[in-house]
Design an enzyme around this catalytic site. Structure first.
Site, PDB file in Angstrom:
ATOM      1  N   CYS A  54       0.862  -1.186   0.000  1.00  0.00           N
ATOM      2  CA  CYS A  54       0.000   0.000   0.000  1.00  0.00           C
ATOM      3  C   CYS A  54       0.896   1.233   0.000  1.00  0.00           C
ATOM      4  O   CYS A  54       1.902   1.266   0.703  1.00  0.00           O
ATOM      5  CB  CYS A  54      -0.887   0.042   1.250  1.00  0.00           C
ATOM      6  SG  CYS A  54      -2.310  -1.029   1.156  1.00  0.00           S
ATOM      7  N   VAL A  55       0.511   2.225  -0.789  1.00  0.00           N
ATOM      8  CA  VAL A  55       1.252   3.476  -0.813  1.00  0.00           C
ATOM      9  C   VAL A  55       1.077   4.179   0.535  1.00  0.00           C
ATOM     10  O   VAL A  55       2.011   4.732   1.096  1.00  0.00           O
ATOM     11  CB  VAL A  55       0.766   4.377  -1.975  1.00  0.00           C
ATOM     12  CG1 VAL A  55       1.466   5.712  -1.958  1.00  0.00           C
ATOM     13  CG2 VAL A  55       0.995   3.673  -3.305  1.00  0.00           C
TER      14      VAL A  55
END
Length: 141
Positions: A54-55
């Site tokens: 996940c960013v």
């Protein structure tokens, strides 16, 4: 109507999102879910429960009590936090086997991916996969 995800609560949220033709309204619903999510205490936000891929910073923790899963989580990004809240609500109270059996195709049925960046849509799937892996681990311990 969308096919069942395997969770009544998740199906209801998917139906609500799928029945909302305006992408802005779908986003508002996700943001509303984010605001309702009880934050996971900072001291519990460890690498062990961090969602990989996940960013945003996303943490989710499942516990198995009396045969069913209970979830807590947090994210530093509001949209991602809303997606996490949707999954937490949708998977709350399910058995580990039910959590593992949730079909990720429900994500397409929400209509959200039209509004999500590819990295955020991928993150949504990674959150689900992390929750399923935790449920599997708890079922086997």
């Amino acid at each position: 109507m969308a096919p069942s995800s395997g969770s009544d609560a998740l199906d209801r949220m998917v139906e609500k999102l799928a029945g909302t033709p305006d992408p802005k309204r779908r986003y508002e619903y996700v943001l509303w879910l984010a605001k309702k999510l009880k934050p996971l205490p900072v001291e519990q936000q460890t690498e062990a429960i961090k969602v990989q891929g996940c960013v945003s910073q996303v943490f989710v923790q499942g516990v198995l009590e009396q045969g069913v899963m209970h979830w807590q989580g947090n994210s530093d990004a509001l949209i991602t936090k809303g997606l996490l809240a949707l999954l937490i609500q949708g998977l709350e109270g399910l058995t580990p086997e039910q959590v593992q059996a949730v079909d990720p195709s429900f994500i397409a049925a929400t209509g959200l991916q039209a509004s999500l960046t590819p990295s955020r849509a991928n993150g949504f799937l990674n959150i689900l996969r992390t929750m399923q892996a935790q449920a599997q681990h708890l079922a086997n311990t």
